[in-house]
Design an enzyme around this catalytic site. Sequence first.
Site, PDB file in Angstrom:
ATOM      1  N   SER C  84      34.179  48.577  42.050  1.00 38.97           N
ATOM      2  CA  SER C  84      33.177  48.596  43.122  1.00 38.97           C
ATOM      3  C   SER C  84      31.765  48.505  42.843  1.00 38.97           C
ATOM      4  CB  SER C  84      33.411  50.111  43.567  1.00 38.97           C
ATOM      5  OG  SER C  84      32.632  50.321  44.613  1.00 38.97           O
ATOM      6  N   ARG C 333      37.908  42.063  43.708  1.00 36.50           N
ATOM      7  CA  ARG C 333      38.837  43.041  44.346  1.00 36.50           C
ATOM      8  C   ARG C 333      38.767  42.981  45.987  1.00 36.50           C
ATOM      9  NH1 ARG C 333      42.758  45.256  46.486  1.00 36.50           N
ATOM     10  NH2 ARG C 333      43.606  47.325  45.917  1.00 36.50           N
ATOM     11  N   THR C 369      33.570  54.797  49.236  1.00 41.85           N
ATOM     12  CA  THR C 369      33.877  55.840  48.385  1.00 41.85           C
ATOM     13  C   THR C 369      34.134  57.046  48.912  1.00 41.85           C
ATOM     14  OG1 THR C 369      33.211  54.469  46.452  1.00 41.85           O
ATOM     15  CG2 THR C 369      33.466  56.814  45.924  1.00 41.85           C
ATOM     16  N   CYS C 552      43.581  41.666  42.884  1.00 38.76           N
ATOM     17  CA  CYS C 552      42.746  41.723  43.923  1.00 38.76           C
ATOM     18  C   CYS C 552      43.296  41.619  45.323  1.00 38.76           C
ATOM     19  CB  CYS C 552      41.496  40.688  43.740  1.00 38.76           C
ATOM     20  SG  CYS C 552      42.120  38.916  44.328  1.00 38.76           S
ATOM     21  N   CYS C 555      45.381  36.676  47.589  1.00 33.66           N
ATOM     22  CA  CYS C 555      46.539  35.584  47.804  1.00 33.66           C
ATOM     23  C   CYS C 555      47.344  36.382  48.599  1.00 33.66           C
ATOM     24  CB  CYS C 555      47.421  35.289  46.486  1.00 33.66           C
ATOM     25  SG  CYS C 555      47.924  36.816  45.622  1.00 33.66           S
TER      26      CYS C 555
END
Lengths: 249, 310, 580
Positions: C84, C333, C369, C552, C555
């Site tokens: 993050s 990510r 978060t 991540c 795709c």
Amino acid sequence: MKILVTVKRVIDYNVKVRVKPDHSDVDLANVKMAMNPFCEIAVEEAVRLKEAGLATEILAVSVGPKACQEQIRTALALGADRGIHIETEDFPESLEVARLLAKVVEAERPELIITGKQSIDSDNNQTGQMLAALLDLPQGTFASALKLADGRVEVTREIDGGLQTLSLSLPAVVTTDLRLNEPRYASLPNIMKAKKKPLEVRTPAELGVQPRAHTRLLKVEAPAERKGGIKVASIDELVEKLKNEAKVI
Amino acid sequence: MAILIIAEHDDRTLKSATLNAVTAAAQIGAELHLLVAGRDCRAAAGQAARIPGLAKVLLADDASLAQQLAEKVSPLVVELAKDYSHIVAPATTSGKNLLPRVAALLGVAQLSEVIGVESTDTFRRPIYAGNAIATVQSLDSVKVLTVRGSAFEPAPAEGGGTPIESIHFAGDAGDSARFVGEQVAVSERPELSSARIVVSGGRGLGSGESFALLERLADKLGAAVGASRAAVDAGFVPNDRQVGQTGKIVAPDLYIAVGISGAIQHLAGMKESKVIVAINKDEEAPIFQVADYGLVADLFEAIPELERKL
Amino acid sequence: MPVGILGGLRRGSANPPYDYDNNKVFEEDRAMRESMEFDVVIVGAGPAGLSAACRLMQLAAEQERALEVCVVEKGSEVGAHILSGAVIEPRALDELFPDWKERGAPLNTPVSEDRLYLLKSAGQAIRLPDPLVPKTLHNQGNYVASLGNLVRWLGEQAEQLGVQIFPGFAAAEVLYREDGSVKGVATGDMGVAADGSRKDSFEPGIELHAKYTLFAEGCRGHLGQQLRRRFELERNADPQHYGLGIKELWDIDSARHQPGLVIHGSGWPLQGDASGGFFLYHAENNQVVVGLIVDLNYVNPWLSPFDEFQRMKHHPVLKHYLEGGKRVSYGARAIAKGGFNALPEMVFPGGLLIGCEAGTLNFAKIKGTHTAMKSGMLAAETVFEALVDGDEGGRALEAFDERFRASWLYEELYRSRNFGPALHRFGALGGGAFNFLEQSLFSGQLPITLRDRDEDHARLRPAADFSSIAYPKPDGLLSFDKLSSVFLSNTNHAENQPCHLVLKDAEVPVASNLPCYAEPAQRYCPAGVYEVSGDEREGWRFQVNAQNCLHCKTCDIKDPAQNIVWTTPEGGGGPNYPNM
């Protein structure tokens, strides 16, 4: 038969180590740590001997800071029966680790001691041999096979250019090479059970050993980056260079 | 005080790793003594005596020293150690088997795989699989070191005439450690991780069949055959051939990378090779950045030609 | 070994076609599996999962009740897969552990200054004057921190409270009761070879049964996707929208380091319909983090988020800090940024979706978060209340919705509901103006809701509509190639295991994605997992380098044919991010 295995906490082999900007050491802050892969092989070998009915108890020992107990728990989850943690502030040098282990061996009287051939952090490849020396025991280093028979252990060793087989009287120290076995995974139920297995914490003072420094780490650097060389125009030129300049063929 | 070098030999012949250790010891700078310990090892001692620059060759020939088991050799070295400031052995499997035992009996540390001599007490050695180099100062009275051969040029094997001094050593005849047998590697091709020459193929080969080209070249060179992860992932060869970060780490004298682009994971597995040759048709391939000799060519033409001309 | 025409086909033929809705497990395998019983099983040791775990145990301690809570985590350790920015708002943490400072939570760098830039071109930028920065992007009281390290700390707190955490175990399968409710999860088998056979080290998965199971896999969770379909959780929601965040950690020159400086911006190098934003935060120890979030609704299949990020670092605004520094780590990510409008039903029989698994990130603040943590805490309170009442599990805990609606989390997400859609609809400038007006002047209370109903993967247009993008070569100082970047993520997957990136149809990449979209997987994947090799003459081959995968999920999100299914590899595989 009781087997003592040693387990060391080291940086995970997947993690690329980074040298600190001030060159004082490598940076291990918040880096994934794990059991040294050669120690995993040691634990696995002991567990296989126990499963084969050749051993009755496996004792896993680690030397180092409190966090080493994680690796002892892993060994317990993999099949060791109990653990001893010799708690030190830092990781002592090989000879001092061997001196501490020797005290444990004298008290516990295992008939076989299996250690990893080296740890992947310091790459020393010493502790097993030193332990054998201090206890005046025979050693079978770089083992790729191990067989117990007639009160002795037969160790096949990976040596330069081949294999050597030695027969050692027991007790003996064996250090593991990569091909000795493929370690198993710790299963989830066994991880749970491992939390309840006995783990004893000892201090060097209790063992009557005062670890001392034999070396001073002056500097840690990243290895020099390899520079590109030259382009050759033809196979003929390449062969000529390899023969006459590099002298490697 | 003098430096004691432990010779690597099989009683009949002196192994070349000894010569690299002599160079390392010479860099520390003191009188050099070389110990040849074994059984019926006079021949090896004779070869050792021809190395220039030694003050003395010590010959310990005793039945107990057969196969040079660490349990038997270490008391001998410990007995001799009082006269020496340094004990040096090649970082071979026999050196690495013996010296920690010697060091522990002397109550001193042992420095492994030394690659650089900074002073009489300070040395450089790789840690973390060569991803960091530590400079370490020894605080012990006797410095016990194994030295990595590839980091030191071999000393000349001929030209010296060193006197051989036999030392009387009656070793322990006990059989706590007993030699059973030895099996010299006889595979047609050397093992990837210990081969002196490695020929590796990448995805540029296009198929598993094309690896036959490399195998012929490897046979001619007495080399092992490796592969990049891309070639393994593409299914050209099984994954025990893989060189690289997650495969094997190799450091041969000669590494020939064929049709390998040079992904960093691959470089991590072979960059310690002494000499790197890259053959690739893409002149921008990153492998050329680490190759000592690069050839921009179609491998399907270059490899057969290389094989012919060797 | 014969080589298939397609790398994927070779894999495809070794594995039976993946049935992604009905987990295929052989009866024999089921019989071999052991099971363990818990009150609550939590999937994923991230901020949401661990906050839920901690809250559950706190409540149990307060009311002196025994509670068995287990957390499974696919990363090799807690925090290994966490990536993050991060600027962290401590609101939820203040509630969960009011004494977090004394407990040593690694929030050490308070934000000292906020800057917002619009990059006009490769060399130009305008800095927005403070009064024009939307209120949500002010960070006073927040901290620059490593979320990975915060999560490691949360893991320690959870273990101290008695939570069983099992890192290195991937939840591979959802288990259902006969009545259709979720019964728990099964961890993946370990020691399976690439061809599906069992290696010596084979260790069957374990069934983890629970009264309630909380899914906290993060954005685009693999099990969450199955639950969404099975329970039609998205029936009242807009499609989720995603961004791909790529991040690097740098050691920089101490003279250029200003702890707590937070820089955000947008504009160059993203062009045309592509949008996104960058961040550069000054953390502790002369380190900065720099990253680019590329919205995954981009239309040009030639776009490469990785290369956009690499060239972006050459902009003077960023170069100023990075020049002379050394890159330490790399990762990527996907983030779920659809916000309020895209929130699915979070409750289903036997469990809940929490955190980014549901999509609780507040895109207006670019922060997820505190919202993820809060959603986990609300779920914990709901589940605990039910268990106290003697609930035997398996129900749909509707009480969660009330709790959620009454919380600051709901209010915060509601206020920000138009932020993303406005940017999508009006572009960076117009959307930015709308957001400024809405967030700063009306605090998100305007009675309008903008909708954004196109799914990200459906937005790609044919490659022929665009000319390909020539990205500059990396200079090795500020910009780097993909593989040397992936190297720094410490990612790895045990060799010889089934490919965890499953093609529903192995022909699609070469047969349709390649001619139409120039197979965009080669470019959207920030880890070089997907490659097309070969040529016209010999034919093309689609290669899946699954070992490189950073988990991540891009795709799974962006493939125009929705043909790639991200499944869990053997536990412990994936990146090992330190300090990310």
